[in-house]
Every structure is written in C-alpha cells, then in structure tokens.
Motif scaffolding. Structure first.
Motif, PDB file in Angstrom:
ATOM      1  N   ARG A 216       0.827  -1.119   0.009  1.00  0.00           N
ATOM      2  CA  ARG A 216      -0.165   0.206  -0.469  1.00  0.00           C
ATOM      3  C   ARG A 216       0.706   0.894  -0.193  1.00  0.00           C
ATOM      4  O   ARG A 216       1.571   1.360   0.504  1.00  0.00           O
ATOM      5  N   PRO A 217       0.067   2.657  -0.341  1.00  0.00           N
ATOM      6  CA  PRO A 217       1.360   3.560  -0.690  1.00  0.00           C
ATOM      7  C   PRO A 217       1.678   3.956   0.861  1.00  0.00           C
ATOM      8  O   PRO A 217       3.406   4.106   0.701  1.00  0.00           O
ATOM      9  N   ALA A 218       1.595   4.232   2.065  1.00  0.00           N
ATOM     10  CA  ALA A 218       1.781   4.515   2.755  1.00  0.00           C
ATOM     11  C   ALA A 218       3.536   3.841   3.169  1.00  0.00           C
ATOM     12  O   ALA A 218       4.549   4.304   3.786  1.00  0.00           O
ATOM     13  N   ALA A 219       2.843   2.266   3.116  1.00  0.00           N
ATOM     14  CA  ALA A 219       3.800   1.429   3.187  1.00  0.00           C
ATOM     15  C   ALA A 219       5.293   1.423   2.586  1.00  0.00           C
ATOM     16  O   ALA A 219       6.487   1.623   3.261  1.00  0.00           O
ATOM     17  N   ALA A 220       5.004   1.699   1.526  1.00  0.00           N
ATOM     18  CA  ALA A 220       6.275   1.671   0.144  1.00  0.00           C
ATOM     19  C   ALA A 220       7.174   3.499   0.529  1.00  0.00           C
ATOM     20  O   ALA A 220       8.138   3.011   0.449  1.00  0.00           O
ATOM     21  N   ILE A 221       5.871   4.198   1.135  1.00  0.00           N
ATOM     22  CA  ILE A 221       6.970   5.356   1.294  1.00  0.00           C
ATOM     23  C   ILE A 221       7.610   5.056   2.751  1.00  0.00           C
ATOM     24  O   ILE A 221       8.359   5.871   2.277  1.00  0.00           O
ATOM     25  N   ILE A 222       7.032   4.445   3.012  1.00  0.00           N
ATOM     26  CA  ILE A 222       7.730   4.753   4.700  1.00  0.00           C
ATOM     27  C   ILE A 222       8.677   4.466   4.884  1.00  0.00           C
ATOM     28  O   ILE A 222      10.131   4.058   5.387  1.00  0.00           O
ATOM     29  N   ARG A 223       9.114   2.306   3.641  1.00  0.00           N
ATOM     30  CA  ARG A 223       9.874   1.947   3.390  1.00  0.00           C
ATOM     31  C   ARG A 223      11.234   2.498   3.436  1.00  0.00           C
ATOM     32  O   ARG A 223      12.053   2.128   2.986  1.00  0.00           O
ATOM     33  N   PHE A 224      10.807   3.882   2.213  1.00  0.00           N
ATOM     34  CA  PHE A 224      11.467   4.331   1.061  1.00  0.00           C
ATOM     35  C   PHE A 224      12.143   5.758   2.234  1.00  0.00           C
ATOM     36  O   PHE A 224      13.283   5.057   2.145  1.00  0.00           O
ATOM     37  N   GLU A 225      11.792   5.795   2.971  1.00  0.00           N
ATOM     38  CA  GLU A 225      12.087   7.084   4.148  1.00  0.00           C
ATOM     39  C   GLU A 225      12.771   6.363   5.122  1.00  0.00           C
ATOM     40  O   GLU A 225      14.064   7.487   5.195  1.00  0.00           O
ATOM     41  N   ARG A 226      12.577   4.603   5.270  1.00  0.00           N
ATOM     42  CA  ARG A 226      13.390   4.180   7.037  1.00  0.00           C
ATOM     43  C   ARG A 226      15.052   3.510   5.387  1.00  0.00           C
ATOM     44  O   ARG A 226      15.468   2.758   5.950  1.00  0.00           O
ATOM     45  N   GLY A 227      14.827   3.956   4.463  1.00  0.00           N
ATOM     46  CA  GLY A 227      16.517   3.209   3.445  1.00  0.00           C
ATOM     47  C   GLY A 227      16.184   1.979   3.432  1.00  0.00           C
ATOM     48  O   GLY A 227      17.022   1.311   3.480  1.00  0.00           O
TER      49      GLY A 227
END
Length: 487
Positions: A216-227
């Motif tokens: 889902r979008p939120a999880a994908a963005i947070i994963r990216f933000e976490r490196g």
C-alpha cells in the motif's frame, strides 16, 4: 476524508512499527523496488495487468518482441532484430535464443499463439489503434515471426512494446528476470536474470538480483524513507499528498513526463447526458486551474481538449466552443442550462454519482469537483457502482490521435458520437496513411464537440528514487526497466 492531522499520526505510527521485508538493505545487496499495489499483483502479474504492480512484475519476467527503453523508444527484447516490408504492411521478427521458465526453448509457434491472444486483448482497450490493423500472425520458422497489417501503421512497434504484450506461458516468461526462490514475505518476490536472456557484454548490474515488493502507498513510502527500498514506483495523483504528509525529501521525487487522458467520462446510461447542452455545461463549468491549486505540484498542465497536441492529425486539436469565454461567463451559461433543465423536469435537484479510486489525492479531487459543480446547481456524491461520472486516468502508449479518439469512443462504453464512430471504423480499412489520417481528422472535432468526456489535466505519474541509484531516467511511457538500475 481523513483529517491531515490524523494522517500524520498514522505515518508516525508506521515509522515506529516494523515493516516486513526480505532484503538486507546494504549497498552491495540486491536493488529493492517497491511498487504501489497489492501482494497478489506481483505474484500473479498476468492476471493483474491493469495494475501498476502487475505491469512492473510482468515486464520484468516476460518481455514482448520489443520493449521501451527509459526514453520511450522501441528497443529489441525477445526479438533480436526485425525488418519491415510490403510498404509497411509486414513486420518480420527474428527471435533471440531464449528459454521458458521450464527450460524449454522458446518457439515461434508458441509465440504466435500468445501474440494473437494479447493482440485481441489490446484491441479491446485500443479499438482503433495500430494493433487493430493486424490481419495475420505467422510462424515462418521456429525462430521467425511475421505480423501482417491491413494498412501501414507508423506507431505499430510502440503499441507492440507495451508491457501487456509480454510473452509468457502459465509457469512464466522468457525473462529478462525469473523468480529466483520463494520467501516469507507474501508481498515480495526475488528476481534473478534469466540465463538465456543475459548479454555477455552487459554491465555486472544487469545480472544482479532484484527484490520487487508490492504494498500500500503509505507502507511503500515509509519503507523508502527508512532506507529499506532503493526506489518506489506506481505513484499517482491519488497518492501525491502522502509526499508532504511523510515529509519526503523533494529531491527524491521524480515525475514522469507522460501524456494521456485524465478526466471524467460521462456514462451512456445516464438520461441527463442525452441533452448536449447539459454535457457542454458540465465541461465548461470546471475551473481547472482551481483544481490544480489543491495539489502541491508545479508544472501540472491543465487540459481543455481531448488530444494534447497535433500528433498525426491533419490539423491542430480542436478547442472547445467555450475556450475563449471567461470563467464567469462559462459558469453563468452552465448554470442557466441546468436551471432550464430542472424547470423542464419538475424542478427536481440534479445529483450525479462519481467513481474515483481510493487515496487522499482523490478525496481532494472530489472536494474540488464538488465545489465546481455545486456552483452551477449540480451535486455530486461518490459511488462504487453505476456511476454517472467515471475517472479515466491512463497513459498513451504511443503518440497517435487514434489512441485518444479510440479511448473515448463508443467501443469503450462512454457517451459518444455515433457519426465519429463511423469515421473511426472507416479509418481501420483506409488504404493509405493519408486516407486514415483524413478519417481521424474528421472524427476528432466531432468527439471534442460531443463532450462525452471532460478533460481535466495531464495524467500524473511519480516515483521515489535514491540519489545513489544510477541510470534511473524519467519515462514518457511510465516504464522503468529494472535491468538498468545500479547502486
């Protein structure tokens, strides 16, 4: 719509919570790519080609005869070369030596059957495009395929290069990647290059593994933000507000320079729309600049007409009849049309159902449209079925007028011009390109004037990309080949 403060709390909770994964996150490990979608869209991509995640997974594991490069140009894929004969009415492809996922050699006779199936599906989506001109698909030898056309089609190879035209059997395609092994994360697959597609002169990165994940979008963005991901694909307008909510570094956000259709299709089943004055009133009532102002995005282009530029038309795209009117004049005229319609129908209020995808961006779009239509005496409400207004958000696979006109034709079940439809049908059997162009040129102003579609703006496609990820290029087809990524 969920309040912005609540959405920020959700993102904060996600930042503190664990997100499952199968990669090691190191610079020397596999490149990890998240795509917005559902887990089953990458595990069963052939059944989910309508989704961005399905297209990315299918394009990685099943190539067509040709494909796009990052600039949207056609390059070889399963076919190593081809020639064009008979004045552009015959394409002969020589297949490269490749093997299916089960180890058997790819044979032109198998490719022929799969191509026929894909062409039928493509024509259902693009009824008057280049693939609709195909008359025969022949296997001349075990390595040679011939495709014959009714008439020359300059955009034929571009249409053939779409990810949906990938060649695959039920157990997988011929590469360039194959699923390497199972893992505990149902939303991720591990991909390794198929040996039969490997180029001995390719860079080492071309042969490295990739981890592809759909979430889902939120999880994908947070994963990216976490490196924990090197790139995120599949961003649309629906997901755009997440960028500011998650406080993503704007240098990581990349927009693709895509063209296509983004607007509202009018249902042919709504009696209100049988009145041409009402259809025009809806189109002229929308202040597109006001809608764009709801989003934090520069250079988003509005659209008043169905085709963004001339392409292969014999004349510039037709502007709407109200194009030179002021917004106040347009709104006053539209309001008068709706007032008269209501008076002629017992004074009953006008309420229309609109179908929009999920996501905070779509909620913003709904609020903007609600204000626009309310100003002329029309209320709108969101519905999941039997909608009067349906959002179309699609990318053009080639720069041809036939795709835009076909997408808004009777064949695609939108409110349409019957006269224009006859001209589009005639374009398929045109003996020459000049004759075909003339038919399209006659159909275009009729479709524009019919107002069965309300253009709003250009489609929006965006990705998140780490600065350390080399060879990423924005794509006018929204196509990103995983082979050329290196970190």
């Amino acid at each position: 719509m969920m309040p912005r403060k609540t959405l920020r709390i959700v993102f904060a909770a996600l930042l503190l919570s664990p997100i499952g994964g199968c990669g090691d996150g190191s610079d020397d490990g596999p490149i990890e790519v998240s795509v917005i979608g559902k887990p089953d869209q990458i595990s069963a991509p052939l059944a989910n080609l309508a989704s961005d995640a399905g297209k990315v997974a299918f394009g990685a594991t099943a190539r067509g005869l040709v494909t796009y490069d990052n600039n949207g140009a056609v390059v070889p894929a399963l076919a190593q070369r081809w020639i064009v004969v008979d004045d552009g009415k015959s394409y002969i492809f020589r297949l490269r030596r490749a093997r299916w996922a089960n180890g058997e050699r790819v044979d032109a006779r198998d490719v022929r059957q799969l191509l026929r199936k894909h062409i039928r599906a493509a024509v259902a989506q693009d009824p008057y495009g280049p693939l609709a001109s195909v008359t025969e698909v022949l296997a001349m030898t075990a390595d040679v395929i011939e495709i014959r056309l009714q008439s020359p089609q300059p955009d034929f190879l571009l249409a053939l290069a779409q990810p949906e035209m990938g060649i695959a059997q039920p157990d997988g395609g011929s590469g360039p990647y194959r699923q390497a092994e199972a893992n505990d994360d149902p939303g991720a697959i591990l991909l390794a290059p198929a040996a039969s597609m490997a180029d001995p002169e390719a860079r080492p990165a071309d042969r490295s593994k990739r981890i592809l994940r759909s979430e889902r979008p939120a999880a994908a963005i947070i994963r990216f933000e976490r490196g924990e991901a090197d790139m995120m694909l599949g961003g649309r307008l629906a997901d755009l507000p997440y960028i500011s909510l998650a406080e993503v570094d704007r240098n990581s956000v990349r927009f693709d320079p895509v063209q296509g259709v983004f607007g509202l299709a009018l249902s042919p089943k709504t009696p209100l729309f049988d009145d041409p004055n009402v259809r025009e009133a809806l189109a002229m009532a929308v202040e597109r600049e006001s809608i764009i102002a709801y989003f934090e995005m520069n250079r988003w282009k509005i659209a008043n007409q169905i085709i963004p530029q001339q392409f292969d038309l014999p004349h510039p795209p037709t502007a709407p009849a109200w194009d030179r009117m002021t917004m106040e004049e347009r709104r006053n005229r539209a309001s008068g049309v709706i007032t008269r319609w209501r008076a002629q129908h017992g004074g009953k209020p006008v309420t229309l159902g609109i179908a929009l995808p999920e996501g905070p961006g779509m909620q913003l779009l709904f609020l903007a449209l609600k204000m626009q239509f309310r100003a002329i005496g029309i209320e709108i409400e969101q519905v999941s079925e039997k909608a009067d207004l349906i959002l179309i958000d699609e990318i053009a696979p080639y720069d041809g007028a036939s795709w835009y006109l076909g997408r808004l034709s009777c064949a695609r079940q939108v409110h349409c011009s019957k006269e224009a439809e006859e001209l589009l049908r005639s374009s398929l059997s045109a003996a020459t390109m000049a004759e075909r162009t003339e038919f399209l040129g006659q159909a275009e102003p009729l479709i524009q004037a019919h107002n069965g579609f309300i253009p709003l703006a250009a489609p929006v496609r965006w990705s998140l990309v780490r600065p350390q990820l080399d060879d990423y290029q924005p794509s006018q087809r929204n196509y990103h080949d995983l082979r050329w990524l290196e970190k």
